[in-house]
Design a protein around this motif. Sequence first.
Motif, mmCIF file in Angstrom:
data_model
loop_
_atom_site.group_PDB
_atom_site.id
_atom_site.type_symbol
_atom_site.label_atom_id
_atom_site.label_comp_id
_atom_site.label_asym_id
_atom_site.label_seq_id
_atom_site.Cartn_x
_atom_site.Cartn_y
_atom_site.Cartn_z
ATOM 1 N N THR A 1 -12.163 -6.528 -2.579
ATOM 2 C CA THR A 1 -12.407 -5.408 -1.659
ATOM 3 C C THR A 1 -11.596 -5.528 -0.370
ATOM 4 O OG1 THR A 1 -14.332 -6.477 -0.658
ATOM 5 C CG2 THR A 1 -14.726 -5.041 -2.559
ATOM 6 N N PRO B 1 -5.539 -4.442 0.938
ATOM 7 C CA PRO B 1 -5.268 -3.206 1.668
ATOM 8 C C PRO B 1 -4.868 -2.070 0.718
ATOM 9 C CG PRO B 1 -3.444 -4.746 1.934
ATOM 10 C CD PRO B 1 -4.524 -5.466 1.171
ATOM 11 N N TYR B 2 -5.271 -0.869 1.083
ATOM 12 C CA TYR B 2 -4.900 0.329 0.339
ATOM 13 C C TYR B 2 -3.460 0.682 0.680
ATOM 14 C CZ TYR B 2 -4.522 5.348 -0.616
ATOM 15 O OH TYR B 2 -4.108 6.582 -1.046
ATOM 16 N N GLU B 3 -2.663 0.906 -0.346
ATOM 17 C CA GLU B 3 -1.283 1.365 -0.152
ATOM 18 C C GLU B 3 -1.140 2.693 -0.871
ATOM 19 O OE1 GLU B 3 1.742 -1.530 -1.064
ATOM 20 O OE2 GLU B 3 0.505 -3.161 -0.274
ATOM 21 N N GLN B 4 -0.938 3.740 -0.103
ATOM 22 C CA GLN B 4 -0.884 5.090 -0.662
ATOM 23 C C GLN B 4 0.307 5.267 -1.583
ATOM 24 O OE1 GLN B 4 -1.597 8.409 1.998
ATOM 25 N NE2 GLN B 4 0.011 9.586 0.969
ATOM 26 N N TYR C 1 -4.752 10.011 -2.809
ATOM 27 C CA TYR C 1 -3.589 9.476 -3.513
ATOM 28 C C TYR C 1 -3.927 8.152 -4.189
ATOM 29 C CZ TYR C 1 -0.821 13.002 -1.163
ATOM 30 O OH TYR C 1 -0.305 14.203 -0.734
ATOM 31 N N GLU C 2 -3.201 7.884 -5.260
ATOM 32 C CA GLU C 2 -3.401 6.631 -5.976
ATOM 33 C C GLU C 2 -3.134 5.448 -5.052
ATOM 34 O OE1 GLU C 2 -0.442 6.004 -9.044
ATOM 35 O OE2 GLU C 2 1.118 6.776 -7.747
ATOM 36 N N ASP C 3 -3.745 4.340 -5.362
ATOM 37 C CA ASP C 3 -3.527 3.098 -4.624
ATOM 38 C C ASP C 3 -2.430 2.328 -5.348
ATOM 39 O OD1 ASP C 3 -3.602 0.670 -3.302
ATOM 40 O OD2 ASP C 3 -5.763 0.389 -3.514
ATOM 41 N N GLN C 4 -1.364 2.054 -4.657
ATOM 42 C CA GLN C 4 -0.266 1.274 -5.230
ATOM 43 C C GLN C 4 -0.297 -0.164 -4.744
ATOM 44 O OE1 GLN C 4 3.174 4.623 -5.962
ATOM 45 N NE2 GLN C 4 3.681 2.871 -4.788
ATOM 46 N N GLY C 5 -1.374 -0.558 -4.099
ATOM 47 C CA GLY C 5 -1.500 -1.911 -3.571
ATOM 48 C C GLY C 5 -1.926 -2.906 -4.639
ATOM 49 N N THR D 1 -5.036 -3.860 -5.360
ATOM 50 C CA THR D 1 -6.313 -3.585 -6.024
ATOM 51 C C THR D 1 -6.151 -3.110 -7.461
ATOM 52 O OG1 THR D 1 -7.375 -3.128 -3.907
ATOM 53 C CG2 THR D 1 -8.487 -2.308 -5.879
#
Length: 114
Positions: A64, A67-70, A85-89, A91
């Motif tokens: 958790t 970090p979220y990467e848009q 937007y999808e998370d490209q990080g 997670t």
Amino acid sequence: MKIKDLVKYWDKHARGRLTRDAYFMALSDQHHKRLEKLAALYPMKSSQDLIRDLVSAALDELETSFPYEQGSNVVAFDEDGFEIYEDQGLTPRFVSLSQKHIQRLKTRQLESVA
């Protein structure tokens, strides 16, 4: 599960499936003493149970904390109609790898039963 939620968790009966894989580690003297104190607080829990729960909680908290990467793809809309937007990080990759390994463990368990 958060680390702070472990005490509540330990006060109840734990449920779940365990793998046959075992991990061995050496603890520092300080961590060993702290583990002994925890074991004294919860005598119905073995040191192995406590370590397993601590590692599990730490991994959940780690997941958790990524970090979220848009990304560029819209995957949903929120209640106000704004694009999500999808998370490209890390997670989605972590979740995907976790699912892959869980499936591998399930397959291994089924093979051992047959």
